[in-house]
Motif scaffolding. Sequence first.
Motif, PDB file in Angstrom:
ATOM      1  N   THR A   1     -27.098  -2.271 -35.998  1.00 37.20           N
ATOM      2  CA  THR A   1     -28.438  -2.550 -35.464  1.00 37.20           C
ATOM      3  C   THR A   1     -29.524  -1.876 -36.284  1.00 37.20           C
ATOM      4  N   GLY A   2     -29.124  -0.914 -37.127  1.00 36.71           N
ATOM      5  CA  GLY A   2     -30.104  -0.189 -37.923  1.00 36.71           C
ATOM      6  C   GLY A   2     -30.772   0.945 -37.174  1.00 36.71           C
ATOM      7  N   THR A   3     -30.288   1.252 -35.974  1.00 31.59           N
ATOM      8  CA  THR A   3     -30.875   2.337 -35.186  1.00 31.59           C
ATOM      9  C   THR A   3     -29.865   3.457 -34.970  1.00 31.59           C
ATOM     10  N   PHE A   4     -30.390   4.609 -34.614  1.00 32.15           N
ATOM     11  CA  PHE A   4     -29.575   5.793 -34.321  1.00 32.15           C
ATOM     12  C   PHE A   4     -30.012   6.330 -32.958  1.00 32.15           C
ATOM     13  N   PRO A   5     -29.550   5.691 -31.857  1.00 33.71           N
ATOM     14  CA  PRO A   5     -30.041   6.054 -30.531  1.00 33.71           C
ATOM     15  C   PRO A   5     -29.788   7.501 -30.122  1.00 33.71           C
ATOM     16  N   ARG A   6     -28.766   8.127 -30.688  1.00 30.82           N
ATOM     17  CA  ARG A   6     -28.470   9.528 -30.354  1.00 30.82           C
ATOM     18  C   ARG A   6     -28.688  10.439 -31.547  1.00 30.82           C
TER      19      ARG A   6
ATOM     20  N   LYS B   1     -28.611  10.930 -35.939  1.00 30.83           N
ATOM     21  CA  LYS B   1     -27.541  10.787 -36.926  1.00 30.83           C
ATOM     22  C   LYS B   1     -26.586  11.966 -36.784  1.00 30.83           C
TER      23      LYS B   1
ATOM     24  N   GLU C   1     -23.485   5.594 -39.749  1.00 35.83           N
ATOM     25  CA  GLU C   1     -24.247   4.419 -40.165  1.00 35.83           C
ATOM     26  C   GLU C   1     -25.057   3.820 -39.028  1.00 35.83           C
ATOM     27  N   GLY C   2     -25.094   4.491 -37.889  1.00 43.05           N
ATOM     28  CA  GLY C   2     -25.934   4.043 -36.786  1.00 43.05           C
ATOM     29  C   GLY C   2     -25.216   3.193 -35.759  1.00 43.05           C
ATOM     30  N   GLU C   3     -26.001   2.707 -34.829  1.00 39.20           N
ATOM     31  CA  GLU C   3     -25.493   1.933 -33.695  1.00 39.20           C
ATOM     32  C   GLU C   3     -24.770   0.673 -34.166  1.00 39.20           C
TER      33      GLU C   3
ATOM     34  N   ARG D   1     -23.012  -2.976 -32.547  1.00 39.67           N
ATOM     35  CA  ARG D   1     -22.694  -3.880 -31.439  1.00 39.67           C
ATOM     36  C   ARG D   1     -21.346  -4.503 -31.734  1.00 39.67           C
TER      37      ARG D   1
END
Length: 70
Positions: A7-12, A14, A20-22, A24
């Motif tokens: 997804t290109g995000t790091f919700p918690r 890095k 490499e991030g979130e 799905r």
Amino acid sequence: MTFLGATGTFPRGKLHESDEGELRLGVTVDQGTVIVVFGKPVAWLGLTPQMARDLAATLLERADEAGQAQ
């Protein structure tokens, strides 16, 4: 529409350099086989305790579904 893979995000945040991030992912059944689709090559997967429980429950549900298809 929901896409699988990064997804290109790091919700918690890095966790470390190889993070490499979130991601799905999808879990499905095909011809009596449980299939986990990551949408990209994956070396490791980090989950919160609740996410691990949710994935386990989904895997068990799909295992039951796959068992009925045989």
